[in-house]
Design an enzyme around this catalytic site. Structure first.
Site, PDB file in Angstrom:
ATOM      1  CG  LEU A  48      -2.143  -0.901   0.992  1.00 35.32           C
ATOM      2  CD1 LEU A  48      -2.906  -1.108   2.284  1.00 35.32           C
ATOM      3  CD2 LEU A  48      -3.046  -0.286  -0.076  1.00 35.32           C
ATOM      4  CB  ALA A  49       3.729   2.333   2.022  1.00 33.12           C
ATOM      5  NE  ARG A  52      -4.388  -6.012  16.545  1.00 29.91           N
ATOM      6  CZ  ARG A  52      -4.268  -5.769  15.263  1.00 29.91           C
ATOM      7  NH1 ARG A  52      -3.081  -5.501  14.772  1.00 29.91           N
ATOM      8  NH2 ARG A  52      -5.313  -5.805  14.481  1.00 29.91           N
ATOM      9  CG  HIS A  97       0.299  -9.044  13.392  1.00 24.37           C
ATOM     10  ND1 HIS A  97      -0.086  -9.618  12.203  1.00 24.37           N
ATOM     11  CD2 HIS A  97      -0.477  -7.950  13.560  1.00 24.37           C
ATOM     12  CE1 HIS A  97      -1.046  -8.882  11.674  1.00 24.37           C
ATOM     13  NE2 HIS A  97      -1.297  -7.860  12.459  1.00 24.37           N
ATOM     14  CD  GLU A 124       4.428  -4.068   9.255  1.00 22.78           C
ATOM     15  OE1 GLU A 124       3.520  -4.302   8.435  1.00 22.78           O
ATOM     16  OE2 GLU A 124       4.838  -4.920  10.070  1.00 22.78           O
TER      17      GLU A 124
END
Ligand code: FAD
Ligand code: SF4
Ligand code: FES
Lengths: 634, 245
Positions: free
Chosen positions: A42-43, A329, A400, A424
């Site tokens: 996506l980035a 989380r 993750h 990320e």
């Protein structure tokens, strides 16, 4: 002290002011500048298409066979935006606050605010591209809620939100390859960064189909190469996710921030055997309707349905009554580990907890649940062979998401001028723990809305590069070729995969969900030994001039072995618990993470010197807009 | 668990390939097919032999990277599953598995079980998008889209680009793949404007790449891991004829 270049002024106006004042390049001059983008998730896809639409030359690299296969494709749950379509009290401010709090007050306020601010336009952009988000019968967009928040701000496309967003970004990218000055190099892996006078001016890539190592020069380099959670071997990431691009840039001087902050996802499928190569994620959205429990009796042998209600411990609901099963989380994962370590784990390896839908099915009917989660239940069945409508799912925490990554300033530029890091791969918005559905957003916002401005601002001060090669790039090519040759020449008896598994085990047990000084020190030694053995015992078959997956793997594992040591160093250095970083020595009486704002209200930013030493830099975190507090979800 | 594997080995595009046989005796029925090949490769490498090249990445059925033919079943003997979602529990102890790459003129075999599916990207490049630049978008709720339409568009958009539809088709047609994209976009108000142009350009590229014509055998729908419906092919043909008239 690092300068994050946050613009002055009230937080609500910083980005507007930045955009109003940043430098521009005349449309007819833009085509003289070339930008290299590594990564088509996506980035990467979003920044590539956006820069190309502006008129820049863009060269895009991915090791994948097609840009559409980047691991963004695997995101299931959704993407956050503060649209407040539900009238439930959401706002940019609240999203900003939730994110900073969710990150345990270890992120940079100004960046987080900007992400929340840009979230509104992102949903518009995606819809315009044809992303089929879920809709109400009235035709309006639908939302749900995700862990760590009390509003419904998550947009979703069944259980395939990442795949749908990536389709939109991929299509925009590929359109530019037709209509713009954009070229895509698939099956090309970036193996080195080229610097000219300290500025990023190109990369060295290896063509994975024929082994050719080549340099590519440009006026700026953008890394959008994703997360490195796969360093733990068993993770929710794809087999080929790796840290090579950012690690090679780090070795060329780019600082690495908070490398040890990895999020463990609470709802992945547990490991079933030694042969297993990955852990599949079950979307967190399941926690909206599923209830998490373990048997009260340690070592319980009865099946789930035989255990009466009174003998079940719904430990999240018990410990965190106001957030219950939707606790963030890090907290949910750690709570699960606590139960598993105390002998309450279930499943063949006693490494899981139950996620139970029976109450929801009774309340709403099977049909409603099937409509919401049908494809996830189907996926669960395909993988485990079990039916989650009739028996509870088994879930367990799994490596993750990397909150850590290359350090970037407000402009998403690393300390190396001209090197931008997006998605990320950077350290920016999530602090010590990422909230669900915020990272698709971050990757998109970085690429569509932020980098196009900040990259242009940088390029405006640069003269377009003329040379096609340089002494530095020749050297880089040589180094890379020698590196490949060396890996092939060791000819030992242990495969790259085996080293990776061993490495993952060390990190999981000693630098995973919880960390202890003594164990971290052990991990340091074990990793060193593993690395030594790598250069003696590695075996890579084949040669470097043909398709050779083993060689690709070996290079990535070599880099992982180095990064792992920095991860442990980082975990050791931080004598506090915050978010995903839980140091056993630093907890409250109730066993919750205990932050130490007095001494650690900064981001640890690492430089690796050429002598192999780690040098610590700090980015102090100033909280001006919100008051820093204890992070409680009780 | 014990399995005999006959695997197609071919060193590069030009080379002639052939089947080679391997016996694996220490398998676990919970292993996925790629995990079985990891296991085999580990042995091959240690015996100084060339490991089997095969593609996989996400290993959860969403990236579209894996896929080969198992005993004549494209992707998987299981219904609507990818190769990576296929576990050894689908086979019986002692079974013989023939593994070979997707066969289609437009998907050259690169090595062993890996094929080149970049033709798909070139089809999308001809119009598989909505021409909107970053920043142009209106407010997302400004154009309403009914629940059913959004769901239908999603069904078409869920294609993972794996190529199974091509591999199973006796004409090696890419009609299901291409039509899924045409249909996804033309169903949405945002994508309607370019629908005609899109259909013509994408269909022409599909032909140029060497994919065959569709003769509606429905084999593609039956193997598609995302259960993409062949009704999209009807939509595509309609769009195509409308605009080429
Ligand atoms: C299973 C799963 C579920 C998730 N669910 C959600 C969710 O519901 N909501 C949410 O917000 N987030 C979710 N996330 C997180 C989110 O998907 C990712 O953080 C995000 O998609 C990352 O995007 P990216 O563009 O930074 O990287 P990626 O999509 O990983 O792309 C990386 C790209 O870089 C390329 N690359 C890497 N290294 C090199 C190199 N050396 N040379 C050339 N190319 C290279 C790759 O080929 C790829 O194209 C999930 C993550 C996982 C793993
Ligand atoms: S239509 Fe189905 S079989 Fe064909 S590429 Fe798409 S997902 Fe694969
Ligand atoms: S490996 Fe991604 S679909 Fe099989």
């Amino acid at each position: 002290m690092l300068n994050s270049k946050v613009p002055p002024g009230p937080i609500q106006e910083k980005w507007t002011q930045y955009k109003a004042n940043c430098k521009l390049i005349n449309p007819s001059n833009r085509r003289k500048y070339k930008v290299i983008v590594v990564g088509t998730g996506l980035a990467g896809s979003s920044v590539s298409s956006s820069l190309s639409e502006l008129g820049f030359q863009v060269e895009v690299f991915t090791f994948h066979e097609s840009p559409r296969r980047a691991h963004s494709v695997a995101a299931q749950g959704g993407i956050n935006a503060a649209k407040d379509y539900k009238n439930d009290g959401d706002s940019i401010w609240r999203m900003f606050y939730d994110t900073v709090k969710g990150g345990d007050f270890r992120s940079r306020e100004a960046n987080v605010y900007r992400m929340a601010e840009c979230s509104l336009g992102l949903i518009d952009q995606a819809v315009a591209q044809g992303v089929p988000f879920a809709r109400e019968y009235s035709g309006y967009l639908s939302n749900r809620s995700f862990g760590g928040v009390q509003v419904s701000r998550t947009f979703y496309a069944r259980g395939q939100t990442g795949q749908q967003l990536l389709q939109g970004a991929y299509q925009a990218l590929i359109r530019q390859s037709e209509v713009g000055l954009l070229t895509i190099h698939t099956r090309h892996e970036m193996l080195d960064l080229i610097l000219e006078e300290g500025k990023a001016k190109g990369i060295v890539s290896r063509n994975l189909d024929n082994g050719q190592v080549k340099n590519h020069m440009a006026d700026a380099v953008i890394l959008a190469t994703g997360g490195y959670g796969k360093i733990y071997y068993l993770s929710t990431l794809a087999m080929n996710c790796n840290a090579t691009a950012i690690w090679r840039a780090h070795k060329k001087g780019a600082f690495f921030a908070a490398p040890s902050w990895t999020q463990f996802h609470p709802t992945s499928l547990p490991q079933m055997g030694e042969y297993q190569s990955k852990l599949t994620l079950m979307s967190e959205s399941l926690r909206n309707d599923g209830r998490i429990w373990v048997p009260k009796k340690a070592g319980e042998t009865r099946s789930a349905r035989e255990i009466p209600e009174a003998e079940r411990d719904y430990y999240l609901e018990r410990k965190y009554p106001s957030f219950g099963n939707l606790a963030p989380r890090d907290i949910s994962s750690r709570a699960a580990k606590e139960q598993i370590d105390a002998g309450h784990g279930i499943g063949p390896l006693r490494n899981a907890v139950y996620l139970d839908f029976s109450d929801a099915i009774q309340r709403d009917g099977k049909e409603v649940i099937a409509k919401k989660y049908g494809n996830l239940f189907g996926m669960y069945k395909k993988i485990t062979g079990m039916d989650a409508y009739s028996e509870p799912m088994m879930i367990s925490p799994s490596a993750h998401f990397s909150m850590g990554g290359l350090w970037v300033d407000y402009e998403l530029m690393s300390n190396l001028e001209g090197l931008f890091v997006l998605g990320e791969a950077n350290f920016a918005d999530h602090g010590a723990n990422r909230l669900g559905a915020n990272s698709l957003l971050q990757a998109c916002v970085d690429g569509y809305f932020i980098a196009p401005h900040t990259v242009m601002n940088y390029l405006a001060g640069e003269k377009p590069i003329q040379n096609k090669t340089s002494a530095n790039s020749e050297k880089s090519i040589q180094d890379t070729e020698q590196r490949m040759a060396k890996l092939l020449s060791i000819q030992g008896n242990t495969t790259a995969e085996e080293f990776h598994k061993a490495l993952g085990k060390v990190l999981y047990t000693k630098c995973g969900l919880s960390r202890k000084r003594s164990e971290l020190l052990e991990a340091q030694k074990e990793l060193k030994a593993l690395q030594e053995s790598f250069y003696k015992d590695l075996i890579v078959s084949g040669s470097s001039d043909v398709i050779n997956f083993e060689l690709e793997k070996a290079g990535r594992v070599e880099d992982y072995l180095e990064l792992a040591q920095l991860i442990v160093e980082d975990a050791l250095q931080r004598e506090e618990s915050c978010g995903a970083h839980f140091r056993v020595e630093h907890q409250t009486n109730e066993g919750e993470a205990k932050r130490n704002d007095q001494e650690f209200k900064y981001v640890s930013v690492w430089e690796s010197t050429s002598e192999g030493e780690y040098k610590l830099h700090k980015e102090l975190l100033d909280f001006e807009a919100i008051q820093i507090s204890e992070r409680s979800y009780k | 668990m014990k399995l005999t594997l006959n695997i197609w080995r071919q060193s590069n595009v030009q080379a002639k390939g052939k089947f080679e046989t391997y016996l694996l005796e220490d398998l676990d029925s919970h292993m996925s097919v790629p995990e079985m090949l990891d296991h085999l490769n580990d042995k091959l490498i240690k015996n100084r032999k060339d490991p089997v090249a095969f593609d996989s990445d996400c290993r959860e059925g969403i990236c579209g990277q894996c896929g080969f033919v198992i005993n004549g079943h494209v992707q998987s003997p299981e219904e609507h599953a990818t190769t990576c979602q296929t576990h050894l529990r689908s086979f019986k102890d002692g079974d013989v598995l023939n593994l070979e790459p997707f066969r289609a003129k437009a998907f050259p075999i690169k090595k062993d079980l890996c094929v080149d599916r970049t033709a798909f990207d070139r089809i999308i490049a001809k119009g598989g998008y909505i021409s909107v630049n970053t920043g142009q978008a209106p407010e997302a709720n400004g154009i309403l889209i009914g629940h059913e339409e959004a769901e239908k568009a999603f069904d078409a958009a869920s294609c993972i680009g794996c190529g199974a539809c091509v591999a199973v088709c006796k004409n090696a047609s890419a009609a299901l793949f291409t039509s899924a994209k045409i249909s996804h976009l033309s169903m949405l108000p945002q994508g309607k404007i370019e629908a005609k142009k899109r259909a013509v350009a994408m269909v022409e590229q599909m032909d140029k790449e060497g994919f065959g014509a569709c003769s509606f055998t429905e084999a593609c729908e039956a193997v598609c891991p995302q259960s993409i419906s062949i009704s999209h092919i009807v939509t595509m043909n309609k769009e195509y004829w409308k605009s080429s008239k």
